[in-house]
Each structure stands twice: as structure tokens, then as C-alpha cells.
Design a protein around this motif. Sequence first.
Motif, mmCIF file in Angstrom:
data_model
loop_
_atom_site.group_PDB
_atom_site.id
_atom_site.type_symbol
_atom_site.label_atom_id
_atom_site.label_comp_id
_atom_site.label_asym_id
_atom_site.label_seq_id
_atom_site.Cartn_x
_atom_site.Cartn_y
_atom_site.Cartn_z
ATOM 1 N N MET A 1 0.983 -1.226 -0.032
ATOM 2 C CA MET A 1 -0.124 0.127 -0.010
ATOM 3 C C MET A 1 0.874 1.413 0.213
ATOM 4 O O MET A 1 0.542 2.272 -0.409
ATOM 5 C CB MET A 1 -0.900 -0.101 1.270
ATOM 6 N N ALA A 2 2.177 1.224 0.725
ATOM 7 C CA ALA A 2 2.936 2.304 0.824
ATOM 8 C C ALA A 2 3.483 2.740 -0.750
ATOM 9 O O ALA A 2 3.451 4.098 -1.049
ATOM 10 C CB ALA A 2 4.232 1.921 1.638
ATOM 11 N N GLY A 3 3.409 2.085 -1.539
ATOM 12 C CA GLY A 3 4.001 2.234 -2.811
ATOM 13 C C GLY A 3 3.007 2.945 -3.657
ATOM 14 O O GLY A 3 3.404 3.356 -4.744
ATOM 15 N N LYS A 4 1.810 2.892 -3.416
ATOM 16 C CA LYS A 4 0.654 3.318 -4.170
ATOM 17 C C LYS A 4 0.551 4.859 -4.179
ATOM 18 O O LYS A 4 -0.431 5.452 -4.747
ATOM 19 C CB LYS A 4 -0.598 2.713 -3.831
ATOM 20 N N ILE A 5 1.216 5.591 -3.095
ATOM 21 C CA ILE A 5 0.833 6.860 -2.841
ATOM 22 C C ILE A 5 1.633 7.906 -3.746
ATOM 23 O O ILE A 5 2.481 7.489 -4.250
ATOM 24 C CB ILE A 5 1.653 7.242 -1.360
ATOM 25 N N ARG A 31 12.401 8.358 15.057
ATOM 26 C CA ARG A 31 10.879 8.012 14.947
ATOM 27 C C ARG A 31 10.298 8.710 13.677
ATOM 28 O O ARG A 31 9.385 8.038 13.091
ATOM 29 C CB ARG A 31 10.275 8.308 16.154
ATOM 30 N N ILE A 32 10.567 10.040 13.513
ATOM 31 C CA ILE A 32 9.926 10.861 12.457
ATOM 32 C C ILE A 32 10.263 10.050 11.203
ATOM 33 O O ILE A 32 9.395 9.656 10.074
ATOM 34 C CB ILE A 32 10.455 12.190 12.415
ATOM 35 N N CYS A 37 9.166 6.665 6.168
ATOM 36 C CA CYS A 37 9.409 5.442 5.440
ATOM 37 C C CYS A 37 8.199 4.608 5.602
ATOM 38 O O CYS A 37 7.937 4.221 4.138
ATOM 39 C CB CYS A 37 10.576 4.531 6.023
ATOM 40 N N ALA A 38 7.600 4.353 6.555
ATOM 41 C CA ALA A 38 6.277 3.444 6.522
ATOM 42 C C ALA A 38 5.379 4.250 5.634
ATOM 43 O O ALA A 38 4.616 3.524 4.855
ATOM 44 C CB ALA A 38 5.887 3.383 7.919
ATOM 45 N N HIS A 43 13.211 4.546 0.831
ATOM 46 C CA HIS A 43 14.392 4.158 1.599
ATOM 47 C C HIS A 43 14.671 5.188 2.774
ATOM 48 O O HIS A 43 14.389 6.326 2.558
ATOM 49 C CB HIS A 43 15.693 3.784 0.877
ATOM 50 N N ARG A 44 15.109 4.799 3.745
ATOM 51 C CA ARG A 44 15.633 5.522 5.021
ATOM 52 C C ARG A 44 16.843 6.963 4.586
ATOM 53 O O ARG A 44 16.671 8.041 4.822
ATOM 54 C CB ARG A 44 16.159 5.075 6.181
ATOM 55 N N LYS A 45 17.740 6.490 3.581
ATOM 56 C CA LYS A 45 18.586 7.673 3.155
ATOM 57 C C LYS A 45 17.998 8.696 2.382
ATOM 58 O O LYS A 45 18.040 9.762 2.271
ATOM 59 C CB LYS A 45 19.826 6.845 2.297
#
Length: 174
Positions: A1-5, A31-32, A37-38, A43-45
Motif C-alpha cells: 500500500m505504501a508504494g501506491k501513494i 521516529r519521524i 518511510c512507512a 528508503h531511509r537515506k
Amino acid sequence: MAGKISMGARREVVSAVMERYRSAKRAEKGRILDELCATSGWHRKHAVRALRRRETDGPGEVATIRTRRRRYGATIKDALAALWEASDRVCGKRLKIMIPTVLPALEQHGRLQLGPSDRDRVLAVSAATIDRLLVDVKIAASGGRRRRAGFYSAVRREVPIRTFNDWHDPPPDS
């Protein structure tokens, strides 16, 4: 679902989180980043880079990034060139070691006049920075850019060169 934004939604999320991220302490920043990322699927970087980006001038344009101020000016470069010449044009690694010995001698004989801050900078300069600052001086001292010497055909004809197949003069069984 995260990839659909959509990309526009991701930009909105980043702009909403950016100010909170910049003013947060280290643990809160982690935490932010986890939340971003979620939410975005990045990716985090990539999320860190997006949050640290400068304010934009217009839509999709990033503001100009400040350039790094030069630490070593013309005075330091000239002093290093004089030290390099006095030390018989050694490489940066060897010159770095010789500076504390050669610098007072050049100052004593009037070859160099440095202020206290410039003197401290010359003493603190690294070997790599010495080599980087003296590139132009070294090229000028050697008479221009170096070119690889080609093989002269006359020399090649005169000097016999053995190749891989020419080493069978005495057979191994004799």
C-alpha cells in the motif's frame, strides 16, 4: 500500500514533517524517519535527504546551496610554494613533515613573512591539501602538462624485444 501513494502526496507529507524533523532531537528524528518511510515507501537515506533539503524557490526548484568557504587563500598557497621550492620540490607527505623545520628558517632569512593565523594554517595543512594546492605550481615548474612518451618506431626497430613465443631458443630437453 505504501508504494501506491502519489508523488504529490509524498511531497505534502514531507513538507508537513520537515519543520518538525529539523527542530527535533536525535531520537525523535529517528521516529519521524520511521514514520515517513512507512508512509511513503522510501528508503531511509532518501527520506533523510528529502527532509534535509533546503526551502524551495518555486515549485520543484531547490534553493541554491551554499558553497564552502575557502580555508587556504593565495597567501597560504604562496607560502607552500616557497616551502616546496626550499625543500627541493618534495611530495606533500614529506613536505608536511618538513614544514616545522623549514618554515622558521625561511622566516628568519626574510623569504616568508606570515601573520600568526596564516602561520598556524600553514603548520596545520594536510599533505593531501598541500598536493592539491600545489598542482598548478608543479605543472608550471615542470614546463607544462606532462604527456606520456610514445614508443619511437626507430628505437623499436633497433632493439629486439622477445615476445611470449620467442623463448624457445634452447629446447627444455637439451
